[in-house]
Design a protein around this motif. Sequence first.
Motif, short mmCIF file in Angstrom:
data_model
loop_
_atom_site.label_atom_id
_atom_site.label_comp_id
_atom_site.label_asym_id
_atom_site.label_seq_id
_atom_site.Cartn_x
_atom_site.Cartn_y
_atom_site.Cartn_z
N ILE A 65 0.87 -1.19 0.00
CA ILE A 65 0.00 0.00 0.00
C ILE A 65 0.90 1.22 0.00
CG2 ILE A 65 -1.80 1.27 1.21
CD1 ILE A 65 -2.63 -1.32 2.58
N ALA A 66 0.67 2.13 -0.95
CA ALA A 66 1.53 3.30 -1.06
C ALA A 66 0.73 4.55 -1.40
CB ALA A 66 2.60 3.07 -2.13
N PRO A 67 0.73 5.55 -0.52
CA PRO A 67 0.16 6.84 -0.91
C PRO A 67 0.99 7.44 -2.04
CG PRO A 67 0.49 6.70 1.46
CD PRO A 67 1.21 5.54 0.86
N VAL A 68 0.34 8.09 -3.00
CA VAL A 68 1.06 8.69 -4.12
C VAL A 68 1.16 10.19 -3.93
CG1 VAL A 68 1.14 9.04 -6.61
CG2 VAL A 68 0.28 6.88 -5.69
N GLY A 69 2.41 10.66 -3.86
CA GLY A 69 2.69 12.09 -3.81
C GLY A 69 3.58 12.44 -4.98
N TYR A 70 4.82 12.87 -4.66
CA TYR A 70 5.77 13.23 -5.71
C TYR A 70 6.95 12.25 -5.72
CZ TYR A 70 3.10 17.55 -5.42
OH TYR A 70 2.08 18.47 -5.39
N LEU A 83 10.62 0.66 -6.50
CA LEU A 83 11.77 -0.18 -6.14
C LEU A 83 11.49 -1.11 -4.95
CD1 LEU A 83 14.73 2.29 -6.79
CD2 LEU A 83 13.75 0.54 -8.30
N PRO A 84 10.79 -0.66 -3.89
CA PRO A 84 10.44 -1.62 -2.83
C PRO A 84 9.51 -2.72 -3.35
CG PRO A 84 10.26 0.61 -2.01
CD PRO A 84 10.47 0.73 -3.49
N ALA A 85 8.56 -2.36 -4.23
CA ALA A 85 7.65 -3.37 -4.78
C ALA A 85 8.44 -4.40 -5.58
CB ALA A 85 6.60 -2.71 -5.66
N LYS A 86 9.42 -3.94 -6.33
CA LYS A 86 10.25 -4.85 -7.12
C LYS A 86 11.15 -5.70 -6.22
CE LYS A 86 13.87 -4.88 -10.69
NZ LYS A 86 14.73 -4.01 -11.56
N GLN A 87 11.83 -5.02 -5.29
CA GLN A 87 12.78 -5.72 -4.41
C GLN A 87 12.09 -6.75 -3.52
OE1 GLN A 87 15.77 -3.19 -2.56
NE2 GLN A 87 15.57 -4.32 -0.64
N GLU A 88 10.90 -6.41 -3.02
CA GLU A 88 10.19 -7.29 -2.10
C GLU A 88 9.20 -8.22 -2.81
OE1 GLU A 88 11.02 -7.39 1.07
OE2 GLU A 88 12.50 -5.80 0.71
N ARG A 89 9.23 -8.20 -4.14
CA ARG A 89 8.41 -9.11 -4.96
C ARG A 89 6.92 -9.00 -4.63
NH1 ARG A 89 12.15 -14.66 -4.93
NH2 ARG A 89 14.03 -13.68 -5.81
N ALA A 90 6.43 -7.79 -4.69
CA ALA A 90 5.01 -7.57 -4.43
C ALA A 90 4.15 -8.20 -5.52
CB ALA A 90 4.73 -6.06 -4.37
N ASP A 91 3.02 -8.76 -5.12
CA ASP A 91 2.05 -9.30 -6.08
C ASP A 91 1.07 -8.23 -6.53
OD1 ASP A 91 2.71 -12.25 -6.00
OD2 ASP A 91 2.33 -11.89 -3.87
N LYS A 92 0.83 -7.26 -5.67
CA LYS A 92 -0.13 -6.20 -5.96
C LYS A 92 0.27 -4.95 -5.21
CE LYS A 92 -4.56 -7.26 -5.56
NZ LYS A 92 -5.88 -7.48 -4.88
N VAL A 93 0.04 -3.80 -5.84
CA VAL A 93 0.28 -2.51 -5.18
C VAL A 93 -0.99 -1.69 -5.21
CG1 VAL A 93 1.56 -0.34 -5.21
CG2 VAL A 93 2.74 -2.48 -5.79
N TRP A 94 -1.45 -1.31 -4.03
CA TRP A 94 -2.58 -0.39 -3.90
C TRP A 94 -2.01 1.02 -3.84
CZ3 TRP A 94 -7.94 -1.19 -3.26
CH2 TRP A 94 -8.36 -2.52 -3.18
N LEU A 95 -2.44 1.87 -4.76
CA LEU A 95 -2.02 3.27 -4.79
C LEU A 95 -3.11 4.14 -4.18
CD1 LEU A 95 -0.58 3.38 -8.43
CD2 LEU A 95 0.69 3.02 -6.30
#
Length: 254
Positions: free
Chosen positions: A18-23, A30-42
């Motif tokens: 889960i990641a709030p989107v700012g700037y 990179l954390p999603a890639k490094q930690e092998r995320a299956d899904k990202v909620w923006l």
Amino acid sequence: MHTAHTIMAKIAKLRIHIAPVGYEVDRIILPAKQERADKVWLLVHENKSNDKAVPFITKIIKQLEKLQIETVQESHDRQDLFKIIRAIKNIIEQEKGNEIYVNLASGSKIQAIGTMMACMMFNDDSNIHPFYVEAQHYPGFDTKQPLSTGIKEIVDVPPYSIKIPDQKLISALQIISEHSGKLTKKEMATLAENKEIITINAKEKNHSMARFASLDKNIIQPLEEWGFIVVEKIGRNRWIKITEEGSNAAEFLL
């Protein structure tokens, strides 16, 4: 025929970010890639016409698509603390059973506070993992460019618990909120019994008295201790009124 592999695949937990989107871009990608995320909620601002982060949302989605990571957007008012908490709560409920990693570094300060509070309130299954991403470079502020590039380190943040009311009290708070924040104690007793928030074990002739006693002990007194309601006597009736603190709690608990 079900093999051990297919059975394990069915019960395997997904890694949800889960990641709030700012700037920021790299601090999400990179954390999603490094930690092998299956899904990202923006977490995106609900008013897109007034959101300077829209170009960054597009960049993030394109890069996550290249990594074959699913993306979902959750709209909220990023300037409202209680709505930020509620947005995180909604995602946690939808991703129940998965491992949830919450990015504290990708949005604004108020989003960082709200997301951390949500982690501390709703980590019932111990599956929520807040983390902070330390950036590699800060090239300077430009609304057309990310605030930072690269990442130096991902730091796990322990989600110490914040106590919230139990479900019976939350259900009672919902009843009061649905009645414009004000109703009589008699009305509340009837509704609470009908919704099985209170139980009465008494003979019919003592039923009304037992119902009020149960309401006082199990609902009214605890909600008063939380500071969510006050009880006022007006004429013959006792009125239950939601307080400002109760209204704020209702913003993210209900």
